[in-house]
Design a protein around this motif. Structure first.
Motif, mmCIF file in Angstrom:
data_model
loop_
_atom_site.group_PDB
_atom_site.id
_atom_site.type_symbol
_atom_site.label_atom_id
_atom_site.label_comp_id
_atom_site.label_asym_id
_atom_site.label_seq_id
_atom_site.Cartn_x
_atom_site.Cartn_y
_atom_site.Cartn_z
ATOM 1 N N TYR A 41 6.685 0.996 3.455
ATOM 2 C CA TYR A 41 6.323 -0.190 4.459
ATOM 3 C C TYR A 41 7.100 0.393 5.877
ATOM 4 N N THR A 72 -0.208 -9.856 4.325
ATOM 5 C CA THR A 72 0.628 -10.070 3.186
ATOM 6 C C THR A 72 0.157 -11.441 2.607
ATOM 7 N N PRO A 73 0.447 -11.553 1.394
ATOM 8 C CA PRO A 73 1.358 -10.683 0.548
ATOM 9 C C PRO A 73 0.782 -9.430 0.042
#
Ligand code: GLU
Length: 290
Positions: A59, A71-72
């Motif tokens: 990330y 996201t998720p």
């Protein structure tokens, strides 16, 4: 028409290097150019090699490269029920069988067969499955499973091919020999591939196929080293009634010795380059993106 959906799917078993940067940046560029989305998938099936600190680093490194994702994030370890459901469908079609051999037993079987003639290898250079678990008497199979012996689940390739018929895919990048356009799939080259590992309800091929469909991926952009694996993915898509994405296999970055970059080559690690003061624009240049 709904917008295209791309994905970048790293495994958190090491730090990202320049090869990952090329793949991630290409996905982001192509998603942006087509007004599409970029999804991120953490391929963490192999619990023995994946670590939370590598996932956190993924990330961090992607954000540093200026990449944005929806996201998720999908993590394979949270989708074991999806893989089990796909396996159950293939099992109901009579296309799955357990094989109990250890790596050493498989190596010994291959060596034994090679005393007669060369034993066929898959496109990655690994010997095809040499065992005869497919024809193991049902009673012995049941006894060994009941005794708790670990087993992998394999695809009965010949039966699967007979069901699926000829397959192809649309390639806008290129394979190792320049294959592009409509490419004929050749899943037979992989033999009875592993669908589920001894320690997990899926292997790479099954998980990637189920995930790409589950995430609604329309465009798979990844390294050329996975070009031939696409044949297996097309076969599983056909058997499971899943839509086929478009594929784009990109060039690989090689080290000074002409080998594919690996997670153990520190000098090309993104974290290492960052501490040397290189910025995201510099990385784009290093991987040959304008
Ligand atoms: N997880 C795979 C890798 O790290 C990529 C899988 C894919 O893009 O299909 O090489």
């Amino acid at each position: 028409m709904s917008p295209p959906v791309f994905r970048f799917a790293p495994s958190p078993n090491g730090y990202l290097h320049l090869g990952h940067a090329l793949s991630a940046l290409l996905n982001a560029d192509m998603a942006r150019a087509s007004g599409g989305q970029l999804l991120l998938r953490i391929e963490d099936i192999d619990a023995t090699r994946c670590r939370p600190e590598y996932e956190a680093a993924i990330y961090e490194d992607l954000a540093w490269l200026g990449i944005e994702w929806e996201t998720p994030v999908r993590r394979q370890s949270e989708h074991f029920t999806d893989y089990r459901a796909a396996l159950a469908r293939l099992e109901a079609m009579g296309l799955v069988y357990p094989s109990f051999e250890s790596r050493a037993e498989i190596a010994a079987l291959v060596a034994q067969r090679e005393t007669q003639a060369p034993w066929p290898r898959d496109p990655d250079g690994a010997p095809l499955y040499p065992g005869d678990a497919k024809v193991m008497p049902a009673a012995e199979r049941a006894r060994r499973m009941a005794a708790g012996e670990p087993y992998a689940l394999r695809l009965a390739m010949a039966a699967a091919l007979a069901l699926a018929g000829p397959l192809s895919w649309g390639e806008s990048g290129a394979g190792p020999n320049g294959e592009t356009g409509i490419v004929a799939a050749d899943p037979a080259a992989w033999g009875d591939v592993v669908l589920a590992r001894k320690d997990a309800p899926a292997g790479y091929h099954l998980a990637v196929t189920v995930d790409d469909a589950g995430q609604g991926i329309t465009d798979v952009v990844r390294g050329r080293d996975l070009f031939h694996a696409t044949s297996v993915h097309r076969l599983l898509q056909a058997l499971l009634g899943l839509a086929a994405p478009r594929y784009h296999h990109h060039r690989l970055l090689l080290d000074a010795d002409g080998r594919k970059l690996s997670k153990s080559t520190q000098s090309t690690g993104l974290r290492e380059l960052r501490t040397q003061g290189i910025n995201a624009a510099g990385i784009r240049q290093m991987v040959g993106l304008a």
